[in-house]
Design a protein around this motif. Structure first.
Motif, PDB file in Angstrom:
ATOM      1  N   GLY A  27     107.339  22.776  60.288  1.00 60.09           N
ATOM      2  CA  GLY A  27     106.115  22.210  60.469  1.00 60.09           C
ATOM      3  C   GLY A  27     105.932  20.761  59.706  1.00 60.09           C
ATOM      4  O   GLY A  27     105.003  19.988  59.431  1.00 60.09           O
ATOM      5  N   THR A  28     107.102  20.473  59.433  1.00 59.98           N
ATOM      6  CA  THR A  28     107.242  19.383  58.761  1.00 59.98           C
ATOM      7  C   THR A  28     107.621  17.726  59.461  1.00 59.98           C
ATOM      8  O   THR A  28     108.857  18.316  59.962  1.00 59.98           O
ATOM      9  N   SER A  29     107.469  17.338  59.398  1.00 56.27           N
ATOM     10  CA  SER A  29     107.672  15.906  59.855  1.00 56.27           C
ATOM     11  C   SER A  29     108.193  14.853  58.905  1.00 56.27           C
ATOM     12  O   SER A  29     108.024  14.996  57.564  1.00 56.27           O
ATOM     13  N   LEU A  30     109.096  13.882  59.174  1.00 56.22           N
ATOM     14  CA  LEU A  30     110.084  12.976  59.141  1.00 56.22           C
ATOM     15  C   LEU A  30     108.888  12.206  57.905  1.00 56.22           C
ATOM     16  O   LEU A  30     109.363  11.458  57.453  1.00 56.22           O
ATOM     17  N   ARG A  31     108.029  11.964  58.787  1.00 59.67           N
ATOM     18  CA  ARG A  31     106.693  10.467  58.627  1.00 59.67           C
ATOM     19  C   ARG A  31     105.988  11.235  56.930  1.00 59.67           C
ATOM     20  O   ARG A  31     105.763  10.911  55.711  1.00 59.67           O
ATOM     21  N   GLN A  32     105.991  12.933  57.059  1.00 54.77           N
ATOM     22  CA  GLN A  32     105.481  13.478  56.081  1.00 54.77           C
ATOM     23  C   GLN A  32     106.244  13.187  54.737  1.00 54.77           C
ATOM     24  O   GLN A  32     106.136  13.056  53.043  1.00 54.77           O
ATOM     25  N   VAL A  33     107.224  12.917  55.113  1.00 52.51           N
ATOM     26  CA  VAL A  33     108.762  13.417  53.979  1.00 52.51           C
ATOM     27  C   VAL A  33     108.131  11.622  53.483  1.00 52.51           C
ATOM     28  O   VAL A  33     108.985  12.262  52.011  1.00 52.51           O
ATOM     29  N   THR A  34     108.852  10.848  53.897  1.00 53.04           N
ATOM     30  CA  THR A  34     109.010   9.117  53.548  1.00 53.04           C
ATOM     31  C   THR A  34     107.549   9.232  53.008  1.00 53.04           C
ATOM     32  O   THR A  34     107.492   8.130  51.727  1.00 53.04           O
ATOM     33  N   SER A  35     106.350   9.727  53.625  1.00 52.84           N
ATOM     34  CA  SER A  35     104.772   9.468  52.562  1.00 52.84           C
ATOM     35  C   SER A  35     105.197  10.076  51.170  1.00 52.84           C
ATOM     36  O   SER A  35     104.807   9.131  49.924  1.00 52.84           O
ATOM     37  N   ARG A  36     105.562  11.499  51.553  1.00 53.78           N
ATOM     38  CA  ARG A  36     105.946  11.942  50.159  1.00 53.78           C
ATOM     39  C   ARG A  36     107.155  11.308  48.976  1.00 53.78           C
ATOM     40  O   ARG A  36     106.912  11.374  47.614  1.00 53.78           O
ATOM     41  N   ALA A  37     107.580  10.832  49.559  1.00 52.11           N
ATOM     42  CA  ALA A  37     108.799   9.770  48.667  1.00 52.11           C
ATOM     43  C   ALA A  37     108.890   9.006  48.600  1.00 52.11           C
ATOM     44  O   ALA A  37     109.134   7.876  47.959  1.00 52.11           O
ATOM     45  N   ASP A  38     107.664   8.051  49.179  1.00 53.70           N
ATOM     46  CA  ASP A  38     107.319   6.955  49.469  1.00 53.70           C
ATOM     47  C   ASP A  38     108.443   5.888  49.526  1.00 53.70           C
ATOM     48  O   ASP A  38     108.885   5.172  48.653  1.00 53.70           O
ATOM     49  N   VAL A  39     109.198   6.398  50.691  1.00 54.89           N
ATOM     50  CA  VAL A  39     109.923   5.260  51.284  1.00 54.89           C
ATOM     51  C   VAL A  39     109.769   5.449  52.910  1.00 54.89           C
ATOM     52  O   VAL A  39     108.881   5.507  53.270  1.00 54.89           O
ATOM     53  N   ASN A  40     110.645   4.550  53.255  1.00 55.05           N
ATOM     54  CA  ASN A  40     110.033   4.498  54.934  1.00 55.05           C
ATOM     55  C   ASN A  40     111.713   4.652  55.504  1.00 55.05           C
ATOM     56  O   ASN A  40     112.711   5.517  55.330  1.00 55.05           O
ATOM     57  N   ILE A  41     111.441   4.824  56.761  1.00 50.74           N
ATOM     58  CA  ILE A  41     111.600   6.489  57.405  1.00 50.74           C
ATOM     59  C   ILE A  41     113.847   5.661  58.319  1.00 50.74           C
ATOM     60  O   ILE A  41     114.178   5.958  57.843  1.00 50.74           O
ATOM     61  N   ALA A  42     113.781   4.468  57.618  1.00 51.75           N
ATOM     62  CA  ALA A  42     114.807   3.293  57.664  1.00 51.75           C
ATOM     63  C   ALA A  42     115.665   4.403  56.661  1.00 51.75           C
ATOM     64  O   ALA A  42     117.038   4.592  56.413  1.00 51.75           O
ATOM     65  N   ALA A  43     115.544   4.803  55.229  1.00 49.51           N
ATOM     66  CA  ALA A  43     115.600   5.281  54.475  1.00 49.51           C
ATOM     67  C   ALA A  43     116.438   6.657  53.883  1.00 49.51           C
ATOM     68  O   ALA A  43     117.785   6.707  54.764  1.00 49.51           O
ATOM     69  N   VAL A  44     115.382   7.051  54.761  1.00 51.19           N
ATOM     70  CA  VAL A  44     115.992   8.867  55.760  1.00 51.19           C
ATOM     71  C   VAL A  44     116.774   8.961  56.689  1.00 51.19           C
ATOM     72  O   VAL A  44     117.767   9.073  56.864  1.00 51.19           O
ATOM     73  N   ASN A  45     116.613   7.835  57.803  1.00 50.95           N
ATOM     74  CA  ASN A  45     117.993   7.144  59.136  1.00 50.95           C
ATOM     75  C   ASN A  45     118.901   6.994  58.067  1.00 50.95           C
ATOM     76  O   ASN A  45     120.564   6.918  58.363  1.00 50.95           O
ATOM     77  N   TYR A  46     118.998   6.089  56.927  1.00 47.11           N
ATOM     78  CA  TYR A  46     120.536   5.706  56.386  1.00 47.11           C
ATOM     79  C   TYR A  46     121.113   6.647  55.654  1.00 47.11           C
ATOM     80  O   TYR A  46     122.769   6.826  55.648  1.00 47.11           O
ATOM     81  N   HIS A  47     120.565   7.580  54.879  1.00 50.00           N
ATOM     82  CA  HIS A  47     121.477   8.493  53.835  1.00 50.00           C
ATOM     83  C   HIS A  47     121.397  10.325  54.451  1.00 50.00           C
ATOM     84  O   HIS A  47     122.387  10.767  54.414  1.00 50.00           O
ATOM     85  N   PHE A  48     120.469  10.258  55.316  1.00 46.02           N
ATOM     86  CA  PHE A  48     120.578  11.636  56.520  1.00 46.02           C
ATOM     87  C   PHE A  48     121.269  11.414  57.965  1.00 46.02           C
ATOM     88  O   PHE A  48     121.731  12.566  58.288  1.00 46.02           O
ATOM     89  N   GLY A  49     120.667  10.707  58.723  1.00 42.66           N
ATOM     90  CA  GLY A  49     120.486  10.776  59.645  1.00 42.66           C
ATOM     91  C   GLY A  49     119.789  10.851  61.440  1.00 42.66           C
ATOM     92  O   GLY A  49     119.796  10.139  62.450  1.00 42.66           O
ATOM     93  N   SER A  50     119.510  12.229  60.867  1.00 40.33           N
ATOM     94  CA  SER A  50     118.624  13.267  61.126  1.00 40.33           C
ATOM     95  C   SER A  50     117.671  13.671  60.553  1.00 40.33           C
ATOM     96  O   SER A  50     118.565  13.878  59.384  1.00 40.33           O
ATOM     97  N   LYS A  51     116.855  14.557  60.521  1.00 39.55           N
ATOM     98  CA  LYS A  51     115.933  15.495  60.211  1.00 39.55           C
ATOM     99  C   LYS A  51     116.847  16.772  60.326  1.00 39.55           C
ATOM    100  O   LYS A  51     116.654  17.295  59.082  1.00 39.55           O
ATOM    101  N   GLU A  52     117.589  16.838  61.347  1.00 42.24           N
ATOM    102  CA  GLU A  52     118.746  18.247  61.147  1.00 42.24           C
ATOM    103  C   GLU A  52     119.651  18.325  60.225  1.00 42.24           C
ATOM    104  O   GLU A  52     119.908  19.554  59.148  1.00 42.24           O
ATOM    105  N   ASN A  53     120.141  17.317  59.704  1.00 37.88           N
ATOM    106  CA  ASN A  53     121.246  16.862  59.316  1.00 37.88           C
ATOM    107  C   ASN A  53     119.864  16.834  57.609  1.00 37.88           C
ATOM    108  O   ASN A  53     121.053  17.623  55.976  1.00 37.88           O
ATOM    109  N   LEU A  54     118.763  16.401  57.126  1.00 38.90           N
ATOM    110  CA  LEU A  54     118.164  16.181  56.123  1.00 38.90           C
ATOM    111  C   LEU A  54     117.521  17.344  55.584  1.00 38.90           C
ATOM    112  O   LEU A  54     118.401  17.489  54.670  1.00 38.90           O
ATOM    113  N   VAL A  55     118.084  18.859  56.675  1.00 40.48           N
ATOM    114  CA  VAL A  55     117.992  20.345  56.227  1.00 40.48           C
ATOM    115  C   VAL A  55     118.735  20.398  55.574  1.00 40.48           C
ATOM    116  O   VAL A  55     119.147  21.332  54.218  1.00 40.48           O
TER     117      VAL A  55
END
Length: 207
Positions: A27-55
């Motif tokens: 029920g959580t999207s990467l868009r929600q995560v980036t909005s809450r963390a105040d970062v862009n999707i590129a930052a998530v991809n850089y640090h984690f690569g995928s939602k599965e890795n983030l989990v």
């Protein structure tokens, strides 16, 4: 890693942890995560690569430390009180329960952990088994030595039940709430002692 990179990664992990606790993994999207963390999707991809890795990393951030604390306490118990079932169970139960009063997001992670049990996520379960299954095996070995008459199958059933009861207690789903005037720390310690007694009685029960 620079301070900026560290802060960005920690913000993403903190935001993901809070959102997973509230909405679950699906029920959580990467868009929600980036909005809450105040970062862009590129930052998530850089640090984690995928939602599965983030989990997975949300779990690793807490589980690594908790596992180390459990195993260190288990080693102390085996050195100072060899064969003492209650001391072994204290090492298994106390470090996770301490997360419930952690002021740095521990309570959110407890809800995330409950989600992991409630939601069917085979990849996450495999990640947890691959990375932390050795902790359960260490405790199973120690308990087996403390209760040598207990059959291996019964041991694993009862350890599973103890882990389930621990998760339930951590999530504060139960009937007993913290009384007025009792500190969170005191309530947590009382819960740990009650669960240790309960688990010890179950493990010693005749098959």
């Amino acid at each position: 890693m620079t301070t900026t990179h560290f802060n960005t990664k920690e913000r993403i992990l903190g935001a993901a942890e809070e959102l997973f606790a509230q909405h679950g993994f699906a029920g959580t999207s990467l868009r929600q995560v980036t909005s809450r963390a105040d970062v862009n999707i590129a930052a998530v991809n850089y640090h984690f690569g995928s939602k599965e890795n983030l989990v997975n990393e949300v779990f690793r951030r807490r589980m690594d430390e908790m596992s180390e604390r459990r195993l260190a306490q288990l080693r102390r118990a085996q050195e100072e009180k060899p064969g003492d079932l209650e001391a072994i169970l204290a090492a298994f139960i106390e470090p996770p329960l301490a997360l419930t009063i952690d002021r740095h997001g521990g309570s959110a992670f407890v809800r995330v952990l409950a989600r992991a049990f409630a939601e069917k996520n085979d990849r996450l379960r495999k990640f947890l088994s691959d990375n932390y299954g050795h902790v359960l095996r260490e405790f199973a070995k120690a308990i087996g030595q403390a209760v040598p008459a207990l059959a291996k199958e019964d041991l694993y059933w009862r350890l599973d039940f103890t882990a389930g009861a621990l998760t339930y207690a951590m999530a504060d789903f139960g009937l007993i709430k913290r009384p007025t005037g009792v500190s969170e720390k005191a309530h947590c310690e009382k819960a740990a002692q009650a669960l240790i007694r309960f688990a010890a009685a179950g493990l010693r029960a005749a098959g």
